[in-house]
Every structure is written in C-alpha cells, then in structure tokens.
Scaffold this motif. Sequence first.
Motif, PDB file in Angstrom:
ATOM      1  N   MET A  41       0.855  -1.164   0.000  1.00 17.40           N
ATOM      2  CA  MET A  41       0.000   0.000   0.000  1.00 17.40           C
ATOM      3  C   MET A  41       0.906   1.233   0.000  1.00 17.40           C
ATOM      4  N   LYS A  42       0.470   2.247  -0.723  1.00 18.44           N
ATOM      5  CA  LYS A  42       1.251   3.478  -0.819  1.00 18.44           C
ATOM      6  C   LYS A  42       0.500   4.596  -0.102  1.00 18.44           C
ATOM      7  N   ALA A  43       1.217   5.305   0.778  1.00 17.71           N
ATOM      8  CA  ALA A  43       0.621   6.376   1.569  1.00 17.71           C
ATOM      9  C   ALA A  43       1.401   7.662   1.367  1.00 17.71           C
ATOM     10  N   GLN A  44       0.706   8.776   1.601  1.00 16.80           N
ATOM     11  CA  GLN A  44       1.371  10.077   1.525  1.00 16.80           C
ATOM     12  C   GLN A  44       1.143  10.854   2.809  1.00 16.80           C
ATOM     13  N   ILE A  45       2.159  11.634   3.164  1.00 24.36           N
ATOM     14  CA  ILE A  45       2.107  12.525   4.311  1.00 24.36           C
ATOM     15  C   ILE A  45       1.894  13.931   3.768  1.00 24.36           C
ATOM     16  N   ASP A  46       0.921  14.637   4.303  1.00 25.95           N
ATOM     17  CA  ASP A  46       0.546  15.964   3.818  1.00 25.95           C
ATOM     18  C   ASP A  46       1.641  16.989   4.105  1.00 25.95           C
ATOM     19  N   GLU A  47       1.562  18.123   3.397  1.00 33.27           N
ATOM     20  CA  GLU A  47       2.594  19.144   3.541  1.00 33.27           C
ATOM     21  C   GLU A  47       2.568  19.854   4.889  1.00 33.27           C
ATOM     22  N   ASN A  48       1.515  19.677   5.678  1.00 35.43           N
ATOM     23  CA  ASN A  48       1.492  20.284   6.999  1.00 35.43           C
ATOM     24  C   ASN A  48       2.295  19.464   8.014  1.00 35.43           C
ATOM     25  N   LEU A  49       2.918  18.400   7.550  1.00 31.53           N
ATOM     26  CA  LEU A  49       3.806  17.573   8.358  1.00 31.53           C
ATOM     27  C   LEU A  49       5.179  17.546   7.679  1.00 31.53           C
ATOM     28  N   PRO A  50       6.243  17.370   8.444  1.00 30.46           N
ATOM     29  CA  PRO A  50       7.592  17.455   7.865  1.00 30.46           C
ATOM     30  C   PRO A  50       7.943  16.293   6.932  1.00 30.46           C
ATOM     31  N   PRO A  51       8.677  16.607   5.862  1.00 26.74           N
ATOM     32  CA  PRO A  51       9.123  15.548   4.944  1.00 26.74           C
ATOM     33  C   PRO A  51       9.940  14.464   5.651  1.00 26.74           C
ATOM     34  N   ALA A  52      10.718  14.835   6.664  1.00 27.17           N
ATOM     35  CA  ALA A  52      11.534  13.856   7.387  1.00 27.17           C
ATOM     36  C   ALA A  52      10.656  12.790   8.040  1.00 27.17           C
ATOM     37  N   LEU A  53       9.450  13.150   8.414  1.00 30.18           N
ATOM     38  CA  LEU A  53       8.521  12.195   9.009  1.00 30.18           C
ATOM     39  C   LEU A  53       8.169  11.106   7.989  1.00 30.18           C
ATOM     40  N   ALA A  54       7.887  11.511   6.771  1.00 26.35           N
ATOM     41  CA  ALA A  54       7.569  10.545   5.709  1.00 26.35           C
ATOM     42  C   ALA A  54       8.758   9.624   5.442  1.00 26.35           C
ATOM     43  N   ARG A  55       9.957  10.192   5.382  1.00 23.73           N
ATOM     44  CA  ARG A  55      11.148   9.371   5.127  1.00 23.73           C
ATOM     45  C   ARG A  55      11.386   8.364   6.250  1.00 23.73           C
ATOM     46  N   SER A  56      11.183   8.803   7.484  1.00 22.42           N
ATOM     47  CA  SER A  56      11.398   7.913   8.633  1.00 22.42           C
ATOM     48  C   SER A  56      10.417   6.752   8.626  1.00 22.42           C
ATOM     49  N   ILE A  57       9.162   7.057   8.425  1.00 22.63           N
ATOM     50  CA  ILE A  57       8.146   5.997   8.423  1.00 22.63           C
ATOM     51  C   ILE A  57       8.343   5.086   7.219  1.00 22.63           C
ATOM     52  N   ASP A  58       8.700   5.662   6.084  1.00 28.60           N
ATOM     53  CA  ASP A  58       8.919   4.863   4.877  1.00 28.60           C
ATOM     54  C   ASP A  58       9.980   3.798   5.106  1.00 28.60           C
ATOM     55  N   SER A  59      11.054   4.156   5.770  1.00 27.75           N
ATOM     56  CA  SER A  59      12.144   3.202   6.014  1.00 27.75           C
ATOM     57  C   SER A  59      11.655   1.969   6.753  1.00 27.75           C
ATOM     58  N   ILE A  60      10.758   2.162   7.687  1.00 25.28           N
ATOM     59  CA  ILE A  60      10.254   1.043   8.485  1.00 25.28           C
ATOM     60  C   ILE A  60       9.070   0.364   7.793  1.00 25.28           C
ATOM     61  N   ALA A  61       8.195   1.156   7.180  1.00 29.20           N
ATOM     62  CA  ALA A  61       6.994   0.603   6.544  1.00 29.20           C
ATOM     63  C   ALA A  61       7.331  -0.308   5.365  1.00 29.20           C
ATOM     64  N   ARG A  62       8.457  -0.089   4.725  1.00 26.99           N
ATOM     65  CA  ARG A  62       8.846  -0.930   3.583  1.00 26.99           C
ATOM     66  C   ARG A  62       9.033  -2.390   3.976  1.00 26.99           C
ATOM     67  N   VAL A  63       9.350  -2.637   5.255  1.00 23.33           N
ATOM     68  CA  VAL A  63       9.484  -4.009   5.743  1.00 23.33           C
ATOM     69  C   VAL A  63       8.170  -4.770   5.541  1.00 23.33           C
ATOM     70  N   GLU A  64       7.056  -4.061   5.651  1.00 23.65           N
ATOM     71  CA  GLU A  64       5.725  -4.653   5.477  1.00 23.65           C
ATOM     72  C   GLU A  64       5.190  -4.477   4.053  1.00 23.65           C
ATOM     73  N   GLY A  65       6.027  -3.970   3.159  1.00 26.04           N
ATOM     74  CA  GLY A  65       5.612  -3.804   1.770  1.00 26.04           C
ATOM     75  C   GLY A  65       4.878  -2.513   1.474  1.00 26.04           C
ATOM     76  N   HIS A  66       4.930  -1.561   2.408  1.00 28.49           N
ATOM     77  CA  HIS A  66       4.273  -0.274   2.204  1.00 28.49           C
ATOM     78  C   HIS A  66       5.304   0.766   1.769  1.00 28.49           C
ATOM     79  N   GLU A  67       4.814   1.809   1.128  1.00 28.37           N
ATOM     80  CA  GLU A  67       5.670   2.928   0.726  1.00 28.37           C
ATOM     81  C   GLU A  67       5.033   4.208   1.249  1.00 28.37           C
TER      82      GLU A  67
END
Length: 137
Positions: free
Chosen positions: A1-27
């Motif tokens: 599943m692919k998710a997006q983090i809105d611009e009212n939240l920091p880009p670093a948050l998306a990168r951090s979660i992405d690193s871990i979420a990829r283990v479960e096949g998410h982006e």
Amino acid sequence: MKAQIDENLPPALARSIDSIARVEGHEVVHVREFVSKGTKDLALFDEAIRRGISVHVTQDHHHRRPAEREAIARLGLTVFVLAKGWQTLGPYDFAARLLEWWPKMMQLAELTSAGSLFKIPHLRASSGRISPIKSTR
C-alpha cells in the motif's frame, strides 16, 4: 500500500516511516515530492490517485469541506486525520507515536471501503482508538 504525508507535516517524518513501513511492503512519500507547496487539496488528491497512492495522512480537517470530502469519496482515498492533541507533541514523540499507530492505520485502510475518513487520537496506540469521521450531511 502506498501512503502520503501531507505538507502540513515534515518531509523527514515521511522518510522515517517509509524506512520502516517498507518491511511490510508499504511505501510512504511526502506530498512535496510531487506537488508544489500550496497545491490545492483537490489537485493533490487527483495526483495522489494518479501515482497509486491510496492513503493520505494529514492534520487538516478535510471532512469539514464538502468539496474535499466528495473528492475523497469519489477517488477512493483513505484519509487519516491527526486529532488536535498531536500538535502538543515534540518531534520525536510525534514520530514515535505515528509509527506506533502506523500498523493499525494500514490494517484499517486495507479492511475498510475506499473513501473513508478516520481520526487518530494523540494518545498512545495501546490506549487510544481510531474513530471513523462521519459525514456531515
């Protein structure tokens, strides 16, 4: 599943979660990776669907505006709105708390019908509950 983090939240948050979420096949991506700052929500939602994104995480309250709500339903996005208490958390606690909620959010997105909106409390995932946002009509 692919998710997006809105611009009212920091880009670093998306990168951090992405690193871990990829283990479960998410982006996880940040919206600024593919739209300009200040892009209107309707255009952002269209672009998300075009890119195969099905989950949107935000602090905006899209459910209050009929046009955005209609677009979410029509396009089939699943939207998670972070409750107001999230703003009181520091950056490390914010990231840790969202990461704690992430598996429950992805599971809910897979199990519910597209076009659903949910509110995520700022409480810990072990003591809080995700609640559906009902239609204002």
